[in-house]
Design an enzyme around this catalytic site. Structure first.
Site, PDB file in Angstrom:
ATOM      1  N   TYR A  35      -7.673  -0.033 -52.468  1.00 16.70           N
ATOM      2  CA  TYR A  35      -7.423  -0.498 -51.092  1.00 16.70           C
ATOM      3  C   TYR A  35      -7.402  -2.023 -51.032  1.00 16.70           C
ATOM      4  CZ  TYR A  35      -7.853   4.164 -49.055  1.00 16.70           C
ATOM      5  OH  TYR A  35      -7.644   5.468 -48.712  1.00 16.70           O
ATOM      6  N   ARG A  71     -11.691  14.386 -36.371  1.00 19.17           N
ATOM      7  CA  ARG A  71     -10.801  14.574 -35.218  1.00 19.17           C
ATOM      8  C   ARG A  71     -10.475  16.021 -34.866  1.00 19.17           C
ATOM      9  NH1 ARG A  71      -7.855   9.697 -37.136  1.00 19.17           N
ATOM     10  NH2 ARG A  71      -6.580  11.150 -38.314  1.00 19.17           N
ATOM     11  N   ARG A  77     -14.552   9.473 -29.548  1.00 25.00           N
ATOM     12  CA  ARG A  77     -13.541   8.498 -29.975  1.00 25.00           C
ATOM     13  C   ARG A  77     -12.712   7.945 -28.810  1.00 25.00           C
ATOM     14  NH1 ARG A  77     -11.225   6.048 -32.332  1.00 25.00           N
ATOM     15  NH2 ARG A  77      -9.942   6.639 -34.097  1.00 25.00           N
ATOM     16  N   ARG A  91     -15.106  15.370 -44.913  1.00 24.61           N
ATOM     17  CA  ARG A  91     -14.769  14.904 -43.556  1.00 24.61           C
ATOM     18  C   ARG A  91     -15.078  16.021 -42.577  1.00 24.61           C
ATOM     19  NH1 ARG A  91      -9.437  12.172 -44.235  1.00 24.61           N
ATOM     20  NH2 ARG A  91      -9.845  10.678 -45.860  1.00 24.61           N
ATOM     21  N   ASP A  93     -17.648   5.364 -43.465  1.00 32.46           N
ATOM     22  CA  ASP A  93     -16.373   5.376 -44.185  1.00 32.46           C
ATOM     23  C   ASP A  93     -16.582   4.655 -45.502  1.00 32.46           C
ATOM     24  OD1 ASP A  93     -13.476   6.110 -43.973  1.00 32.46           O
ATOM     25  OD2 ASP A  93     -13.273   3.978 -44.424  1.00 32.46           O
TER      26      ASP A  93
HETATM   27  O1  CP3 Z   1     -17.041  13.697 -44.858  1.00 34.07           O
HETATM   28  C1  CP3 Z   1     -17.557  13.333 -43.798  1.00 34.07           C
HETATM   29  O2  CP3 Z   1     -17.668  14.078 -42.780  1.00 34.07           O
HETATM   30  C2  CP3 Z   1     -18.189  11.959 -43.722  1.00 34.07           C
HETATM   31  C3  CP3 Z   1     -17.390  10.949 -43.196  1.00 34.07           C
HETATM   32  C4  CP3 Z   1     -16.326  10.263 -44.036  1.00 34.07           C
HETATM   33  C5  CP3 Z   1     -15.290   9.496 -43.437  1.00 34.07           C
HETATM   34  N1  CP3 Z   1     -14.595   8.890 -44.410  1.00 34.07           N
HETATM   35  C6  CP3 Z   1     -15.093   9.332 -41.991  1.00 34.07           C
HETATM   36  C7  CP3 Z   1     -13.707   9.087 -41.541  1.00 34.07           C
HETATM   37  C8  CP3 Z   1     -16.189  10.142 -45.408  1.00 34.07           C
HETATM   38  C9  CP3 Z   1     -16.999  10.774 -46.519  1.00 34.07           C
HETATM   39  C10 CP3 Z   1     -15.081   9.264 -45.625  1.00 34.07           C
HETATM   40  C11 CP3 Z   1     -14.681   8.809 -46.959  1.00 34.07           C
HETATM   41  C12 CP3 Z   1     -13.356   8.223 -47.125  1.00 34.07           C
HETATM   42  N2  CP3 Z   1     -12.688   7.345 -46.314  1.00 34.07           N
HETATM   43  C13 CP3 Z   1     -12.581   8.415 -48.283  1.00 34.07           C
HETATM   44  C14 CP3 Z   1     -13.009   9.241 -49.461  1.00 34.07           C
HETATM   45  C15 CP3 Z   1     -12.828  10.676 -49.203  1.00 34.07           C
HETATM   46  C16 CP3 Z   1     -11.398  11.145 -49.253  1.00 34.07           C
HETATM   47  O3  CP3 Z   1     -10.872  11.472 -48.210  1.00 34.07           O
HETATM   48  O4  CP3 Z   1     -10.843  11.166 -50.351  1.00 34.07           O
HETATM   49  C17 CP3 Z   1     -11.396   7.678 -48.128  1.00 34.07           C
HETATM   50  C18 CP3 Z   1     -10.258   7.621 -49.100  1.00 34.07           C
HETATM   51  C19 CP3 Z   1     -11.487   6.998 -46.887  1.00 34.07           C
HETATM   52  C20 CP3 Z   1     -10.499   6.068 -46.282  1.00 34.07           C
HETATM   53  C21 CP3 Z   1     -10.061   6.586 -44.975  1.00 34.07           C
HETATM   54  N3  CP3 Z   1     -10.766   6.431 -43.800  1.00 34.07           N
HETATM   55  C22 CP3 Z   1      -8.918   7.380 -44.691  1.00 34.07           C
HETATM   56  C23 CP3 Z   1      -7.879   7.776 -45.698  1.00 34.07           C
HETATM   57  C24 CP3 Z   1      -8.973   7.702 -43.323  1.00 34.07           C
HETATM   58  C25 CP3 Z   1      -8.047   8.612 -42.552  1.00 34.07           C
HETATM   59  C26 CP3 Z   1      -7.040   7.886 -41.724  1.00 34.07           C
HETATM   60  C27 CP3 Z   1      -6.498   8.806 -40.649  1.00 34.07           C
HETATM   61  O5  CP3 Z   1      -6.464   8.368 -39.521  1.00 34.07           O
HETATM   62  O6  CP3 Z   1      -6.088   9.942 -40.950  1.00 34.07           O
HETATM   63  C28 CP3 Z   1     -10.120   7.103 -42.796  1.00 34.07           C
HETATM   64  C29 CP3 Z   1     -10.610   7.204 -41.411  1.00 34.07           C
HETATM   65  C30 CP3 Z   1     -11.715   8.157 -41.259  1.00 34.07           C
HETATM   66  N4  CP3 Z   1     -12.883   8.089 -41.947  1.00 34.07           N
HETATM   67  C31 CP3 Z   1     -11.772   9.253 -40.366  1.00 34.07           C
HETATM   68  C32 CP3 Z   1     -13.031   9.845 -40.535  1.00 34.07           C
HETATM   69  C33 CP3 Z   1     -13.624  11.038 -39.825  1.00 34.07           C
HETATM   70  C34 CP3 Z   1     -10.678   9.658 -39.382  1.00 34.07           C
HETATM   71  C35 CP3 Z   1     -11.160   9.853 -37.976  1.00 34.07           C
HETATM   72  C36 CP3 Z   1     -11.025   8.734 -36.992  1.00 34.07           C
HETATM   73  O7  CP3 Z   1     -10.137   7.864 -37.070  1.00 34.07           O
HETATM   74  O8  CP3 Z   1     -11.829   8.771 -36.047  1.00 34.07           O
END
Ligand code: CP3
Length: 318
Positions: free
Chosen positions: A126, A6, A15, A2, A51
């Site tokens: 999920y 943020r 965003r 990630r 994502d």
């Molecule tokens: O790594 C990177 O920079 C690439 C982008 C990326 C995102 N999600 C963008 C994202 C990657 C590789 C993911 C994978 C992802 N998404 C996983 C596997 C990796 C891990 O963390 O174990 C999982 C489990 C998800 C599901 C998911 N999506 C979660 C748990 C969240 C966070 C929720 C939160 O608000 O904290 C997301 C949202 C998400 N995906 C964000 C980002 C940058 C949060 C930012 C936002 O809301 O703008």
């Protein structure tokens, strides 16, 4: 991990006017966000901004990403009938914007681009739980009480993610990472029975791409040999498993990891000392992709992330 998100002022600015799914559906914006950490941190590779839920919309899943929580599913999978209703995934029809973003990035980037997808189990968790879970009770009940439907679900997700990842490499992705983020919650026996055959098939299919693959999970101390058996050219190790322990179990298989993302909240001398400790655990063995053990925390100071990259480069002579 990630590495775009943020904690970055430039990302937060985008965003303010676009949701996460809106960014992902706009190839120009996706390319810009993907490039941000390469430009501001100096990391050695970019990871596609998307994502793990991005391909699920095309399969008929209705979901929302809730800030601070994660994906929440409006129509969770609760019965064998729900599994049958999942639509087949077609990358060109369902995620043309992802493939367009990859093509754009390949023109612009001077570092390799990592494509990625969620692993079948983590996606299934999920889909069945309906969102993030603490105890994974629903998904475990599903696999234990309806094994045939479970395997059908895993087959569908495996086929979909194999197609998705192959399409990413056809568009230009240089390496592939498979995130089985919540797999560490299974016992070894559960992994062997309910996950391993599917995960093996996924990595066998990815061999066709000729691109290196990274297989990541968290809390996998007890599963490392099984992850290796499932496949992947490198195994991603999270913060809870010491690299030296992983090395003992994985032999010469390359590893990725595993600085605790929370370390980036500390002062710079602590960050440097912790990076040295991770490098020391790997003990100079070849095939170490330095990374965080899990996703960057939103409260990470940007200058600390840049300092960490600089420090890894300095200490490893790159
Ligand atoms: O790594 C990177 O920079 C690439 C982008 C990326 C995102 N999600 C963008 C994202 C990657 C590789 C993911 C994978 C992802 N998404 C996983 C596997 C990796 C891990 O963390 O174990 C999982 C489990 C998800 C599901 C998911 N999506 C979660 C748990 C969240 C966070 C929720 C939160 O608000 O904290 C997301 C949202 C998400 N995906 C964000 C980002 C940058 C949060 C930012 C936002 O809301 O703008």
């Amino acid at each position: 991990m990630r590495q775009a998100g943020r904690y970055q002022a430039a990302y937060r600015k985008i965003r303010e006017t676009h949701t996460l799914p809106e960014i992902v559906r706009d190839p120009e914006l996706t390319a810009r966000v993907t490039r941000l950490p390469v430009e501001t941190l100096g990391v050695d590779a970019a990871i596609l901004f998307a994502d793990i839920t991005t391909p699920l919309y095309g399969m008929g899943v209705r979901l929302e990403i809730v800030e601070g929580r994660g994906p929440v599913i409006e129509n969770p999978i609760q019965s064998p009938k729900d599994v049958e209703q999942l639509l087949p995934f077609d990358p060109k029809a369902h995620v043309p914007f992802v493939l367009a973003a990859i093509r754009l990035l390949k023109e612009e980037l001077k570092v390799p681009l990592i494509g990625f997808a969620g692993a079948p189990f983590t996606l299934a968790s999920y889909l069945v739980e309906g969102g993030p879970s603490k105890n994974f009770a629903r998904v475990k009940r599903f696999m234990l009480t309806a094994p045939e439907a479970w395997h059908r679900l895993m087959e569908k997700l495996t086929g979909a993610m194999a197609a998705y990842l192959k399409a990413q490499t056809a568009a230009g992705a240089d390496a592939l990472m498979v995130f089985d983020s919540w797999i560490g919650r299974l016992t070894r026996r559960q992994y062997q029975t309910y996950v391993l055959p599917h995960q093996k098939r996924l990595f066998a299919e990815l061999k066709e791409t000729g691109r290196p693959t990274i297989h990541f999970g968290t809390g996998t101390m007890h599963l490392l040999e099984l992850l290796k058996e499932a496949g992947g050219d490198a195994i991603g190790v999270d913060t809870s498993t010491p690299l030296a322990w992983a090395r003992e179990r994985l032999g010469p298989t390359p590893v990725q990891g595993n600085l605790d993302p929370a370390v980036l909240l500390a002062d710079q001398s602590t960050i440097a000392a912790e990076i040295e400790a991770v490098l020391a655990e790997n003990a100079g063995q070849p095939g170490h992709v330095f990374n965080l053990g899990h996703g960057m925390l939103p409260m990470t100071p940007e200058e600390n992330a840049a300092f960490a990259v600089e420090t890894v480069h300095r200490l490893t002579g790159r």
